[in-house]
Design a protein around this motif. Sequence first.
Motif, PDB file in Angstrom:
ATOM      1  N   ALA A  23      13.925  -3.285  -0.534  1.00 46.27           N
ATOM      2  CA  ALA A  23      12.918  -3.302   0.525  1.00 46.27           C
ATOM      3  C   ALA A  23      11.960  -2.129   0.394  1.00 46.27           C
ATOM      4  O   ALA A  23      10.747  -2.276   0.547  1.00 46.27           O
ATOM      5  N   VAL A  24      12.521  -0.955   0.093  1.00 50.52           N
ATOM      6  CA  VAL A  24      11.670   0.227  -0.086  1.00 50.52           C
ATOM      7  C   VAL A  24      10.745   0.035  -1.276  1.00 50.52           C
ATOM      8  O   VAL A  24       9.550   0.343  -1.218  1.00 50.52           O
ATOM      9  N   GLY A  25      11.282  -0.514  -2.366  1.00 46.61           N
ATOM     10  CA  GLY A  25      10.459  -0.753  -3.546  1.00 46.61           C
ATOM     11  C   GLY A  25       9.371  -1.780  -3.275  1.00 46.61           C
ATOM     12  O   GLY A  25       8.219  -1.616  -3.697  1.00 46.61           O
ATOM     13  N   THR A  26       9.725  -2.833  -2.550  1.00 52.51           N
ATOM     14  CA  THR A  26       8.735  -3.857  -2.216  1.00 52.51           C
ATOM     15  C   THR A  26       7.652  -3.287  -1.327  1.00 52.51           C
ATOM     16  O   THR A  26       6.455  -3.548  -1.526  1.00 52.51           O
ATOM     17  N   LEU A  27       8.042  -2.483  -0.343  1.00 52.31           N
ATOM     18  CA  LEU A  27       7.063  -1.878   0.547  1.00 52.31           C
ATOM     19  C   LEU A  27       6.165  -0.919  -0.219  1.00 52.31           C
ATOM     20  O   LEU A  27       4.949  -0.881  -0.002  1.00 52.31           O
ATOM     21  N   ARG A  28       6.773  -0.144  -1.139  1.00 56.02           N
ATOM     22  CA  ARG A  28       5.969   0.783  -1.930  1.00 56.02           C
ATOM     23  C   ARG A  28       4.943   0.039  -2.772  1.00 56.02           C
ATOM     24  O   ARG A  28       3.777   0.438  -2.863  1.00 56.02           O
ATOM     25  N   ARG A  29       5.376  -1.068  -3.379  1.00 56.12           N
ATOM     26  CA  ARG A  29       4.434  -1.860  -4.181  1.00 56.12           C
ATOM     27  C   ARG A  29       3.342  -2.465  -3.308  1.00 56.12           C
ATOM     28  O   ARG A  29       2.173  -2.510  -3.704  1.00 56.12           O
ATOM     29  N   SER A  30       3.707  -2.919  -2.124  1.00 58.13           N
ATOM     30  CA  SER A  30       2.714  -3.501  -1.222  1.00 58.13           C
ATOM     31  C   SER A  30       1.698  -2.458  -0.782  1.00 58.13           C
ATOM     32  O   SER A  30       0.497  -2.746  -0.689  1.00 58.13           O
ATOM     33  N   ARG A  31       2.158  -1.254  -0.525  1.00 52.99           N
ATOM     34  CA  ARG A  31       1.230  -0.199  -0.104  1.00 52.99           C
ATOM     35  C   ARG A  31       0.342   0.259  -1.256  1.00 52.99           C
ATOM     36  O   ARG A  31      -0.839   0.566  -1.058  1.00 52.99           O
ATOM     37  N   VAL A  66      -6.615  -7.748   5.333  1.00 50.20           N
ATOM     38  CA  VAL A  66      -5.744  -8.020   6.485  1.00 50.20           C
ATOM     39  C   VAL A  66      -4.376  -8.504   6.012  1.00 50.20           C
ATOM     40  O   VAL A  66      -3.332  -8.050   6.497  1.00 50.20           O
ATOM     41  N   GLU A  67      -4.344  -9.415   5.065  1.00 51.56           N
ATOM     42  CA  GLU A  67      -3.079  -9.934   4.563  1.00 51.56           C
ATOM     43  C   GLU A  67      -2.293  -8.853   3.824  1.00 51.56           C
ATOM     44  O   GLU A  67      -1.069  -8.734   3.973  1.00 51.56           O
ATOM     45  N   ALA A  68      -2.995  -8.060   3.020  1.00 52.94           N
ATOM     46  CA  ALA A  68      -2.322  -6.987   2.278  1.00 52.94           C
ATOM     47  C   ALA A  68      -1.763  -5.937   3.233  1.00 52.94           C
ATOM     48  O   ALA A  68      -0.673  -5.403   3.013  1.00 52.94           O
ATOM     49  N   ALA A  69      -2.498  -5.624   4.293  1.00 51.69           N
ATOM     50  CA  ALA A  69      -2.021  -4.647   5.271  1.00 51.69           C
ATOM     51  C   ALA A  69      -0.791  -5.164   5.997  1.00 51.69           C
ATOM     52  O   ALA A  69       0.134  -4.396   6.305  1.00 51.69           O
ATOM     53  N   ARG A  70      -0.758  -6.465   6.266  1.00 51.07           N
ATOM     54  CA  ARG A  70       0.427  -7.054   6.902  1.00 51.07           C
ATOM     55  C   ARG A  70       1.649  -6.904   6.006  1.00 51.07           C
ATOM     56  O   ARG A  70       2.726  -6.496   6.457  1.00 51.07           O
ATOM     57  N   SER A  71       1.486  -7.203   4.710  1.00 52.81           N
ATOM     58  CA  SER A  71       2.600  -7.054   3.772  1.00 52.81           C
ATOM     59  C   SER A  71       3.034  -5.601   3.640  1.00 52.81           C
ATOM     60  O   SER A  71       4.210  -5.302   3.437  1.00 52.81           O
ATOM     61  N   ALA A  72       2.075  -4.686   3.745  1.00 50.86           N
ATOM     62  CA  ALA A  72       2.363  -3.255   3.599  1.00 50.86           C
ATOM     63  C   ALA A  72       2.828  -2.619   4.902  1.00 50.86           C
ATOM     64  O   ALA A  72       3.145  -1.426   4.927  1.00 50.86           O
ATOM     65  N   ARG A  73       2.857  -3.384   5.968  1.00 53.08           N
ATOM     66  CA  ARG A  73       3.254  -2.875   7.285  1.00 53.08           C
ATOM     67  C   ARG A  73       2.415  -1.667   7.683  1.00 53.08           C
ATOM     68  O   ARG A  73       2.922  -0.642   8.156  1.00 53.08           O
ATOM     69  N   TRP A  74       1.119  -1.797   7.471  1.00 55.11           N
ATOM     70  CA  TRP A  74       0.183  -0.720   7.811  1.00 55.11           C
ATOM     71  C   TRP A  74      -0.925  -1.323   8.658  1.00 55.11           C
ATOM     72  O   TRP A  74      -1.543  -2.320   8.270  1.00 55.11           O
ATOM     73  N   ALA A  78      -1.443   7.436   7.933  1.00 53.12           N
ATOM     74  CA  ALA A  78      -1.774   7.847   6.566  1.00 53.12           C
ATOM     75  C   ALA A  78      -1.159   6.875   5.560  1.00 53.12           C
ATOM     76  O   ALA A  78       0.021   6.554   5.630  1.00 53.12           O
ATOM     77  N   LEU A  79      -1.986   6.411   4.642  1.00 57.89           N
ATOM     78  CA  LEU A  79      -1.545   5.519   3.567  1.00 57.89           C
ATOM     79  C   LEU A  79      -1.730   6.276   2.264  1.00 57.89           C
ATOM     80  O   LEU A  79      -2.852   6.591   1.872  1.00 57.89           O
ATOM     81  N   ALA A  80      -0.619   6.599   1.587  1.00 55.90           N
ATOM     82  CA  ALA A  80      -0.681   7.492   0.429  1.00 55.90           C
ATOM     83  C   ALA A  80      -0.375   6.763  -0.871  1.00 55.90           C
ATOM     84  O   ALA A  80       0.496   5.898  -0.918  1.00 55.90           O
ATOM     85  N   GLU A  81      -1.079   7.142  -1.915  1.00 54.77           N
ATOM     86  CA  GLU A  81      -0.749   6.752  -3.291  1.00 54.77           C
ATOM     87  C   GLU A  81      -0.722   8.040  -4.100  1.00 54.77           C
ATOM     88  O   GLU A  81      -1.766   8.581  -4.479  1.00 54.77           O
ATOM     89  N   LEU A  82       0.493   8.536  -4.341  1.00 54.22           N
ATOM     90  CA  LEU A  82       0.660   9.853  -4.951  1.00 54.22           C
ATOM     91  C   LEU A  82       1.239   9.792  -6.351  1.00 54.22           C
ATOM     92  O   LEU A  82       1.520  10.829  -6.941  1.00 54.22           O
ATOM     93  N   GLU A  83       1.448   8.610  -6.913  1.00 60.65           N
ATOM     94  CA  GLU A  83       2.156   8.491  -8.178  1.00 60.65           C
ATOM     95  C   GLU A  83       1.240   8.326  -9.375  1.00 60.65           C
ATOM     96  O   GLU A  83       1.668   8.485 -10.500  1.00 60.65           O
ATOM     97  N   GLY A  84       0.004   7.963  -9.185  1.00 64.90           N
ATOM     98  CA  GLY A  84      -0.900   7.731 -10.301  1.00 64.90           C
ATOM     99  C   GLY A  84      -1.587   9.001 -10.761  1.00 64.90           C
ATOM    100  O   GLY A  84      -1.344  10.098 -10.252  1.00 64.90           O
ATOM    101  N   PRO A  85      -2.482   8.873 -11.740  1.00 66.13           N
ATOM    102  CA  PRO A  85      -3.192  10.047 -12.254  1.00 66.13           C
ATOM    103  C   PRO A  85      -4.210  10.598 -11.270  1.00 66.13           C
ATOM    104  O   PRO A  85      -4.652  11.736 -11.413  1.00 66.13           O
ATOM    105  N   GLU A  86      -4.621   9.801 -10.275  1.00 69.19           N
ATOM    106  CA  GLU A  86      -5.594  10.260  -9.287  1.00 69.19           C
ATOM    107  C   GLU A  86      -5.053  10.021  -7.875  1.00 69.19           C
ATOM    108  O   GLU A  86      -5.466   9.090  -7.187  1.00 69.19           O
ATOM    109  N   PRO A  87      -4.106  10.827  -7.436  1.00 73.05           N
ATOM    110  CA  PRO A  87      -3.497  10.633  -6.118  1.00 73.05           C
ATOM    111  C   PRO A  87      -4.528  10.700  -4.996  1.00 73.05           C
ATOM    112  O   PRO A  87      -5.499  11.460  -5.066  1.00 73.05           O
ATOM    113  N   CYS A  88      -4.317   9.914  -3.971  1.00 74.95           N
ATOM    114  CA  CYS A  88      -5.254   9.892  -2.858  1.00 74.95           C
ATOM    115  C   CYS A  88      -4.536   9.408  -1.602  1.00 74.95           C
ATOM    116  O   CYS A  88      -3.397   8.938  -1.650  1.00 74.95           O
ATOM    117  N   LEU A  89      -5.212   9.531  -0.487  1.00 78.23           N
ATOM    118  CA  LEU A  89      -4.737   9.027   0.795  1.00 78.23           C
ATOM    119  C   LEU A  89      -5.862   8.261   1.455  1.00 78.23           C
ATOM    120  O   LEU A  89      -7.036   8.493   1.183  1.00 78.23           O
TER     121      LEU A  89
END
Length: 449
Positions: free
Chosen positions: A177-185, A202-210, A268-279
């Motif tokens: 579930a954590v992995g799925t949520l991380r991928r969705s976000r 809207v659909e992507a945000a629903r899947s990401a629970r954001w 806050a919606l974070a992507e910290l794993e790639g080469p260009e981390p952002c929020l």
Amino acid sequence: MTAVVPANPPLRPPVNGLANSFVRDRPWAALPQGLAALIRAENVRLGPEIVREIRRQIPEYARPLGGGFGVGIQRGATRALAQFAELIADDAAPPEESLQVYRALGRGEWQEGRSLDALQAAYRLGGRLAWRRYAQVARRAGMPPAATAVLAEAIFAHIDEMAAASVEGYSEARADAVGTLRRSRRRLVELLTEGASMAVLVEAARSARWELPERIAAVALASSGSGSNGNSNGSSIGNGGGSATSGGGSGAEGYAAVAAGLRPLAFALAELEGPEPCLYLADPELPGRREQVGRVLADRRAVLGPVVPVGQAGQSLRWARTVAARGTGRGAAGAAPGLLRCDERLSSVLLLGDEELVRLLAARRLAPLDGLTEKRRHRLEATLLVWLESSRGSAPEVAERLGLHPQTARQRMRKIEELFGPALTDPDARFEIELALRGRELMDGPAEA
């Protein structure tokens, strides 16, 4: 006394002849194999009783036996009892399919949003009921007290195996579930950056629970090699080795402290794993939100992009990254760590948006300075920029801002008038000269005064 099993049952060595470790690890191995037949007969009535008592005594399971819930609980009880008889019969390790039943029960608890407390209570209740009934079977069969004690140990050892498998299934489901949520976000961040349609967002945000906001702002993090020392050397916008707070390292490892600090901030919606981390920050204009993020990022260089409609989120990130890519100059991110607000540097974003055009403008409008030494040119550039920015354009005001003697400022201003001539009185020319000076400062650093 009644025989334990039908005629000529195969018996193992007596309990007191076994090594303690053997009995402890596989206590069913010390029981007569023929006991399995009597237990199988008892299970016909015991299985329904266990299901009934679980539903009666454990509130979480007090509901109709319909759908997957009913199948799971009945199958689990039936399989547990049958497996125990099989262990006594041939002392074989539980087959994988049996363990899968208990793992599935653990996964089901996670999916139902419960802890494992109810399932563990059900196992304990089932074990007590089984012990009562099996003890009666043992007495009727004439088993000695020592063997009956081993029977009790075997029952609860079997329960332990079931519980361990369920814990494993629960942990797997939680990790999935954590992995799925991380991928969705992560996907939602990508879609926001790409400028996807509102329906897709809207659909992507629903899947990401954001919760998708109306207004949003991006935060570009400085490259993972930069931190409080401000030694960023590129445009990478770094969830990097050293500590997570010093800015060293790479990838999510170095951003562990940032991720932990952001976790309570649902906006806050974070992507910290790639080469260009952002929020991305939902409705960052609401009271306290910028300050909360600023505290989390206090020891890192980061740039907060302009607040825009959610459909323009990618633009906010592009502008923030444009400023974050520059570590020097009054209008850029600067060497000091902390959250810089891009809203306060929009002119810098504009100038940095097309560096080649700014350099072309500088080459044309600052051409009168080309014949000077580098040191002399830098000093006149600094003086000219302050002169154009000052309210009165007087020598004392320029001198005060540059920390010079008024006579020195006056001499420089006369030289500038000599070099630039009528351009200094033409509003369009003055504007372009100031743009050229500001752009050069942003790209190359402030000129020496």
